[in-house]
Design an enzyme around this catalytic site. Structure first.
Site, PDB file in Angstrom:
ATOM      1  N   TYR A 174      29.848  40.240  30.363  1.00  0.00           N
ATOM      2  CA  TYR A 174      30.479  41.538  30.621  1.00  0.00           C
ATOM      3  C   TYR A 174      31.646  41.762  29.660  1.00  0.00           C
ATOM      4  O   TYR A 174      31.690  42.767  28.955  1.00  0.00           O
ATOM      5  CB  TYR A 174      30.954  41.584  32.074  1.00  0.00           C
ATOM      6  CG  TYR A 174      31.434  42.939  32.512  1.00  0.00           C
ATOM      7  CD1 TYR A 174      30.540  43.981  32.769  1.00  0.00           C
ATOM      8  CD2 TYR A 174      32.791  43.187  32.689  1.00  0.00           C
ATOM      9  CE1 TYR A 174      30.991  45.225  33.186  1.00  0.00           C
ATOM     10  CE2 TYR A 174      33.248  44.435  33.109  1.00  0.00           C
ATOM     11  CZ  TYR A 174      32.341  45.446  33.358  1.00  0.00           C
ATOM     12  OH  TYR A 174      32.793  46.681  33.772  1.00  0.00           O
ATOM     13  N   GLU A 186      32.675  40.160  26.815  1.00  0.00           N
ATOM     14  CA  GLU A 186      32.354  40.203  25.388  1.00  0.00           C
ATOM     15  C   GLU A 186      31.378  41.336  25.086  1.00  0.00           C
ATOM     16  O   GLU A 186      31.419  41.932  24.012  1.00  0.00           O
ATOM     17  CB  GLU A 186      31.788  38.860  24.910  1.00  0.00           C
ATOM     18  CG  GLU A 186      32.775  37.700  25.027  1.00  0.00           C
ATOM     19  CD  GLU A 186      33.911  37.726  24.000  1.00  0.00           C
ATOM     20  OE1 GLU A 186      34.214  38.807  23.435  1.00  0.00           O
ATOM     21  OE2 GLU A 186      34.504  36.662  23.756  1.00  0.00           O
ATOM     22  N   LYS A 194      31.368  44.249  26.566  1.00  0.00           N
ATOM     23  CA  LYS A 194      32.190  45.466  26.505  1.00  0.00           C
ATOM     24  C   LYS A 194      33.054  45.465  25.250  1.00  0.00           C
ATOM     25  O   LYS A 194      33.337  46.526  24.674  1.00  0.00           O
ATOM     26  CB  LYS A 194      33.069  45.571  27.759  1.00  0.00           C
ATOM     27  CG  LYS A 194      32.299  45.908  29.042  1.00  0.00           C
ATOM     28  CD  LYS A 194      31.966  47.395  29.113  1.00  0.00           C
ATOM     29  CE  LYS A 194      31.414  47.781  30.478  1.00  0.00           C
ATOM     30  NZ  LYS A 194      31.054  49.214  30.553  1.00  0.00           N
ATOM     31  N   VAL A 217      37.369  45.400  47.226  1.00  0.00           N
ATOM     32  CA  VAL A 217      37.730  46.460  48.177  1.00  0.00           C
ATOM     33  C   VAL A 217      36.589  46.689  49.169  1.00  0.00           C
ATOM     34  O   VAL A 217      36.797  46.687  50.393  1.00  0.00           O
ATOM     35  CB  VAL A 217      38.105  47.772  47.448  1.00  0.00           C
ATOM     36  CG1 VAL A 217      38.326  48.891  48.459  1.00  0.00           C
ATOM     37  CG2 VAL A 217      39.365  47.573  46.601  1.00  0.00           C
ATOM     38  N   SER A 218      35.361  46.852  48.661  1.00  0.00           N
ATOM     39  CA  SER A 218      34.244  47.093  49.577  1.00  0.00           C
ATOM     40  C   SER A 218      33.964  45.856  50.430  1.00  0.00           C
ATOM     41  O   SER A 218      33.653  45.976  51.617  1.00  0.00           O
ATOM     42  CB  SER A 218      33.003  47.545  48.808  1.00  0.00           C
ATOM     43  OG  SER A 218      32.802  46.742  47.671  1.00  0.00           O
ATOM     44  N   GLN A 234      46.431  36.059  43.331  1.00  0.00           N
ATOM     45  CA  GLN A 234      46.023  36.812  42.130  1.00  0.00           C
ATOM     46  C   GLN A 234      46.194  38.316  42.396  1.00  0.00           C
ATOM     47  O   GLN A 234      46.042  38.751  43.539  1.00  0.00           O
ATOM     48  CB  GLN A 234      44.572  36.480  41.714  1.00  0.00           C
ATOM     49  CG  GLN A 234      43.466  36.976  42.625  1.00  0.00           C
ATOM     50  CD  GLN A 234      43.102  35.986  43.726  1.00  0.00           C
ATOM     51  OE1 GLN A 234      43.961  35.338  44.309  1.00  0.00           O
ATOM     52  NE2 GLN A 234      41.821  35.892  44.043  1.00  0.00           N
ATOM     53  N   ASP A 247      38.673  33.528  36.887  1.00  0.00           N
ATOM     54  CA  ASP A 247      39.167  34.711  37.600  1.00  0.00           C
ATOM     55  C   ASP A 247      40.560  35.074  37.066  1.00  0.00           C
ATOM     56  O   ASP A 247      41.484  34.274  37.183  1.00  0.00           O
ATOM     57  CB  ASP A 247      39.248  34.366  39.099  1.00  0.00           C
ATOM     58  CG  ASP A 247      39.324  35.599  39.990  1.00  0.00           C
ATOM     59  OD1 ASP A 247      39.196  36.718  39.461  1.00  0.00           O
ATOM     60  OD2 ASP A 247      39.511  35.427  41.206  1.00  0.00           O
TER      61      ASP A 247
HETATM   62  N1  UDP Z   1      37.968  38.646  45.621  1.00  0.00           N
HETATM   63  C1  UDP Z   1      38.217  38.050  46.848  1.00  0.00           C
HETATM   64  N2  UDP Z   1      37.301  38.186  47.845  1.00  0.00           N
HETATM   65  C2  UDP Z   1      36.144  38.899  47.692  1.00  0.00           C
HETATM   66  C3  UDP Z   1      35.886  39.516  46.439  1.00  0.00           C
HETATM   67  C4  UDP Z   1      36.826  39.343  45.433  1.00  0.00           C
HETATM   68  O1  UDP Z   1      39.261  37.403  47.038  1.00  0.00           O
HETATM   69  O2  UDP Z   1      35.357  38.989  48.657  1.00  0.00           O
HETATM   70  C5  UDP Z   1      38.994  38.534  44.555  1.00  0.00           C
HETATM   71  C6  UDP Z   1      38.459  37.995  43.242  1.00  0.00           C
HETATM   72  O3  UDP Z   1      38.533  36.580  43.230  1.00  0.00           O
HETATM   73  C7  UDP Z   1      39.403  38.643  42.243  1.00  0.00           C
HETATM   74  C8  UDP Z   1      39.801  39.954  42.907  1.00  0.00           C
HETATM   75  O4  UDP Z   1      39.454  39.829  44.268  1.00  0.00           O
HETATM   76  O5  UDP Z   1      40.560  37.856  42.062  1.00  0.00           O
HETATM   77  C9  UDP Z   1      39.075  41.173  42.317  1.00  0.00           C
HETATM   78  O6  UDP Z   1      37.713  40.869  42.291  1.00  0.00           O
HETATM   79  P1  UDP Z   1      36.615  41.981  41.967  1.00  0.00           P
HETATM   80  O7  UDP Z   1      35.294  41.290  41.982  1.00  0.00           O
HETATM   81  O8  UDP Z   1      36.793  43.153  42.863  1.00  0.00           O
HETATM   82  O9  UDP Z   1      36.952  42.503  40.511  1.00  0.00           O
HETATM   83  P2  UDP Z   1      37.423  41.816  39.135  1.00  0.00           P
HETATM   84  O10 UDP Z   1      37.588  40.321  39.345  1.00  0.00           O
HETATM   85  O11 UDP Z   1      36.346  42.118  38.170  1.00  0.00           O
HETATM   86  O12 UDP Z   1      38.708  42.470  38.829  1.00  0.00           O
END
Ligand code: UDP
Ligand code: UDP
Length: 288
Positions: A116, A118, A120, A159-160, A180, A244
């Protein structure tokens, strides 16, 4: 014209537009050439949730790279203006915070997010080379975490996930210690910015960051979702994900100056709307 291979999208999301005689919907995968007549192209193709883009990583790179080449070829033939939905992931796990557009990023080229990140990054390269070599009218936006109604309940992003878990009374899964951070932009704000960027002055190519600078830890997000949904779900911690990013926040000075834009919807209001959407989906899965 909406072009989608429905890998993560659904036709349900277009239902309210179907009666519009100007709408044309086409099932197509942009890793294959596409010959149509258009004036503006928004290239948003590619799953954005780590769960989905890591499901078939080779296809993810193809979508980002072959897909971009085909859309740029289409723009070159039709002389259409073309906008690329790039991502904050081009900054990787950043040592500069918040991230301005000039920051080159810190991306692992061989990790599980690389298809994803690289992909992008390579798409951005292609956009700027088509501009330099073929004088294409390009626009590049870097989208930070975005959420809102019509997300897929199994999208897999945070979020979802948290909202669905809260509404179904399941444990809220935080990956790692929850310290994080991410900065979440409500979908309506993002769409407004993308349309502004598409119609911005000629020669303003970006890349331009689009996102909401409000920064939250995942623990704060979980607590906010619990409070707003009135859920009794428990917060649990699971193993942290590989590569992450630890923090992410957009510097949106450029978008403010060039697009006269800044987000209007704060996290609480956006989450409320999104919770309403998912509640409705759970009550009548076929209607929402
Ligand atoms: N995350 C989490 N629980 C979940 C899904 C994601 O704690 O059920 C954390 C994930 O480890 C990351 C952050 O939420 O640190 C955002 O993750 P997401 O997959 O939404 O997007 P991205 O990592 O691409 O920003
Ligand atoms: N392409 C497309 N639609 C078009 C024009 C081109 O899908 O209307 C694709 C085609 O597959 C081509 C790619 O875009 O390989 C890149 O086009 P470009 O003109 O840059 O490359 P060329 O055709 O010269 O290899």
């Amino acid at each position: 014209m909406v072009v989608d291979n429905y890998f993560t999208g659904t036709k349900k999301n277009l239902e309210h537009l179907i009666s519009n005689s100007k709408l044309e919907v086409m099932r197509h995968d942009i890793t294959f050439p596409l010959y149509v007549e258009v004036g503006q192209i928004y290239n948003l193709a590619c799953p954005a949730s780590p769960v989905h883009y890591q499901f078939d990583p080779v296809q993810t790179t193809k979508t980002n790279v072959h897909g971009a080449i085909n859309m740029l070829g289409l723009a070159k033939r039709t002389r259409a203006r073309i906008l690329q939905a790039s991502t904050s992931e081009v900054y990787g796990d950043p040592e500069v915070h918040p991230q301005p557009e000039e920051y080159w990023g810190r991306v692992n080229p061989v990790g599980i997010r690389s298809c994803y990140d690289e992909g992008k990054r390579c798409a951005e390269t292609l956009f700027f080379d088509y501009q330099r070599q073929h004088q294409l009218d390009i626009k590049v936006v870097r989208i930070f975490n975005t959420y809102g109604p019509r997300m897929h309940p199994n999208d897999g992003r945070v979020v979802s996930n948290f909202i669905m878990q809260a509404l179904e009374g399941k444990d809220i899964t935080i990956y790692g210690d929850g310290q994080q951070t991410r900065s979440f932009c409500y979908v309506d704000d993002l769409i407004d910015a993308m349309v502004r960027m598409m119609n911005s002055e000629e020669g303003f190519t970006g890349p331009v960051n689009l996102g909401n600078p409000g920064e939250f830890t995942m623990l704060q997000l979980a607590e906010t979702v619990l409070r707003l949904s009135g859920s009794k779900s428990k917060i649990i911690h699971q193993a942290s994900l590989l590569d992450d990013p630890k923090q992410r926040q957009p510097n949106i000075a450029l978008a403010k100056a060039k697009l006269c834009w800044e987000p209007k919807v704060n996290l609480e209001d956006g989450l409320k709307e999104t919770i309403v959407y998912f509640r409705r989906l759970l009550a009548a899965p076929n209607k929402a």
